[in-house]
Structures are given as structure tokens and as C-alpha cells.
Design a protein around this motif. Structure first.
Motif, PDB file in Angstrom:
ATOM      1  N   ARG A   1      -2.762  56.310   8.577  1.00  0.00           N
ATOM      2  CA  ARG A   1      -1.929  55.118   8.374  1.00  0.00           C
ATOM      3  C   ARG A   1      -0.497  55.450   8.749  1.00  0.00           C
ATOM      4  O   ARG A   1      -0.028  56.557   8.540  1.00  0.00           O
ATOM      5  N   SER A   2       0.196  54.487   9.308  1.00  0.00           N
ATOM      6  CA  SER A   2       1.614  54.686   9.632  1.00  0.00           C
ATOM      7  C   SER A   2       2.405  54.910   8.357  1.00  0.00           C
ATOM      8  O   SER A   2       2.098  54.332   7.303  1.00  0.00           O
ATOM      9  N   ILE A   3       3.435  55.737   8.469  1.00  0.00           N
ATOM     10  CA  ILE A   3       4.315  56.027   7.331  1.00  0.00           C
ATOM     11  C   ILE A   3       5.580  55.202   7.480  1.00  0.00           C
ATOM     12  O   ILE A   3       6.280  55.284   8.489  1.00  0.00           O
ATOM     13  N   VAL A   4       5.856  54.396   6.464  1.00  0.00           N
ATOM     14  CA  VAL A   4       7.067  53.583   6.419  1.00  0.00           C
ATOM     15  C   VAL A   4       7.961  54.176   5.335  1.00  0.00           C
ATOM     16  O   VAL A   4       7.620  54.155   4.149  1.00  0.00           O
ATOM     17  N   ALA A   5       9.090  54.720   5.756  1.00  0.00           N
ATOM     18  CA  ALA A   5      10.064  55.291   4.825  1.00  0.00           C
ATOM     19  C   ALA A   5      11.084  54.210   4.471  1.00  0.00           C
ATOM     20  O   ALA A   5      11.614  53.529   5.351  1.00  0.00           O
TER      21      ALA A   5
ATOM     22  N   TYR B   1       0.349  50.327   4.573  1.00  0.00           N
ATOM     23  CA  TYR B   1       0.900  51.572   5.133  1.00  0.00           C
ATOM     24  C   TYR B   1       1.088  52.612   4.040  1.00  0.00           C
ATOM     25  O   TYR B   1       1.010  52.292   2.854  1.00  0.00           O
ATOM     26  N   ASP B   2       1.380  53.835   4.465  1.00  0.00           N
ATOM     27  CA  ASP B   2       1.829  54.855   3.515  1.00  0.00           C
ATOM     28  C   ASP B   2       3.328  54.667   3.350  1.00  0.00           C
ATOM     29  O   ASP B   2       4.119  55.086   4.207  1.00  0.00           O
ATOM     30  N   VAL B   3       3.723  53.987   2.294  1.00  0.00           N
ATOM     31  CA  VAL B   3       5.138  53.732   2.027  1.00  0.00           C
ATOM     32  C   VAL B   3       5.678  54.876   1.184  1.00  0.00           C
ATOM     33  O   VAL B   3       5.105  55.222   0.151  1.00  0.00           O
ATOM     34  N   ILE B   4       6.769  55.452   1.681  1.00  0.00           N
ATOM     35  CA  ILE B   4       7.457  56.483   0.902  1.00  0.00           C
ATOM     36  C   ILE B   4       8.881  56.010   0.639  1.00  0.00           C
ATOM     37  O   ILE B   4       9.491  55.357   1.485  1.00  0.00           O
ATOM     38  N   ILE B   5       9.349  56.300  -0.548  1.00  0.00           N
ATOM     39  CA  ILE B   5      10.739  56.025  -0.902  1.00  0.00           C
ATOM     40  C   ILE B   5      11.495  57.317  -0.626  1.00  0.00           C
ATOM     41  O   ILE B   5      11.140  58.381  -1.144  1.00  0.00           O
TER      42      ILE B   5
END
Length: 186
Positions: free
Chosen positions: A3-7, A85-89
Motif C-alpha cells: 500500500r502507498s504510504i501517506v505521511a 493507505y498506510d497513513v503515518i503521522i
């Protein structure tokens, strides 16, 4: 399939830090008021009172837990992004602000797990496909590395927005659709 990573940045991206810090600054130093529109640089040269340092401006105990959501759409759109998506903070923080930031995030977006919470000032060190941020010092290195970005417009990034063609997102309304479009087109 990966999955795309959305920072996603926190301060002034999913919540309003500078406006709240200005509120407290103006309350504590009424003879030297600040205005959001005057915040033209990503530093604290704008602080007018000699006792108002960066530590005082951003270091008030409890400040990060009292921040307002960026807008009425941010929670719903962040949840949609988290599902797709793989959401990272990825947030900058001093050691004493980290717990406050985590507490704020859990109160407003409990669907973001702890393992997706990164404290990092130099966001270019983190792997991601798309960055949503307000800081030109994060957006420019991401662009130079060939990554996608969405810029949250504020007075302190106006000059860089004029020099670079950052895609802008001034509201979280339909953010998931914007991210989908950016990630689907090379």
C-alpha cells in the motif's frame, strides 16, 4: 501488494498550532501582539517581546493538547485515507511535547495506531509516497526526491509556493480524492 504510504504532518496541517500559540502569546504579552498573517517565515524572528522566545511560544505546557482541528473535514478524510493507505503521522516535537501530541491524536483520531506515529523533524529521512505538510523545509526535499506532496497553504510558505508548483490543499474536504489522483498519476 504494497500500500502507498501517506505521511501527514500534525501542526498546522491537521490541527492549528500557530494560531493557538499566537493566542497565548498575545494574552501573555499584550503590548507586543502578533498576527497570523504576519508569520511570513518558518522561524520565530517574528516574536516581538524579549521574553517571548521559541521555547515560550511553542513550549507552553498543555499547548498541544488544546489545539483545534484544522477543519470540520479532517477527521473523516483522515479515516478514509487510513482505510486506503498506510497513513503515518510524522511530526516534529520536543521531548516534552511528544506525549501531548500523542494524546491529541488519540482523542481526535484514535484509528491511527502508535506504530504509525513518528516524531521526526527531518521528514526526508522517512520513506513515504506522498507528504501532506505546511513546512517548506519538508516539502522541498520531498519534491527533490521525486515524491508527491500536498501543501497546506499558510503565510510562512507563501514565498515557496510562488517559486514552486506545490499542489495545494486549503481544506480537508475531498482530501482522499486528491490523494488518490496524485498517487495514480506519475
Amino acid at each position: 501488494m504494497r500500500r502507498s504510504i501517506v505521511a501527514v504532518d500534525m501542526d498546522d496541517t491537521i490541527c492549528h498550532l500557530v494560531k493557538r500559540a499566537i493566542y497565548h502569546n498575545n494574552k501573555e504579552f499584550p503590548t507586543h501582539p502578533l498576527q497570523y498573517e504576519e508569520m511570513l517565515d518558518w522561524n520565530t524572528d517574528h516574536l516581538r517581546h524579549p521574553a517571548s522566545t521559541q521555547e515560550v511560544f511553542f513550549g507552553r505546557p498543555g499547548l498541544y493538547e488544546e489545539l483545534e482541528l484544522y477543519d470540520e473535514h479532517v477527521v473523516e478524510e483522515m479515516e478514509k485515507l487510513h482505510e486506503a493507505y498506510d497513513v503515518i503521522i510524522v511530526t516534529a516535537g520536543q521531548p516534552k511535547s511528544v506525549a501531548e501530541k500523542w494524546n491529541w491524536l488519540q482523542r481526535h483520531m484514535p484509528f491511527i495506531p502508535f506504530e504509525n506515529f513518528f516524531v521526526c523533524k527531518r521528514k526526508s529521512l522517512i520513506g513515504f509516497d506522498l507528504l501532506i505538510d505546511d513546512g517548506p523545509h519538508n516539502l522541498l526535499p520531498a519534491l527533490e526526491a521525486g515524491r508527491k506532496v500536498l501543501c497546506i497553504p499558510h503565510p510562512w510558505n507563501r514565498r515557496q509556493r510562488e517559486q514552486h508548483a506545490f499542489p495545494l490543499m486549503d481544506s480537508w474536504k475531498n482530501a482522499k480524492e486528491r490523494v488518490d489522483q496524485l498517487l495514480q498519476h506519475p
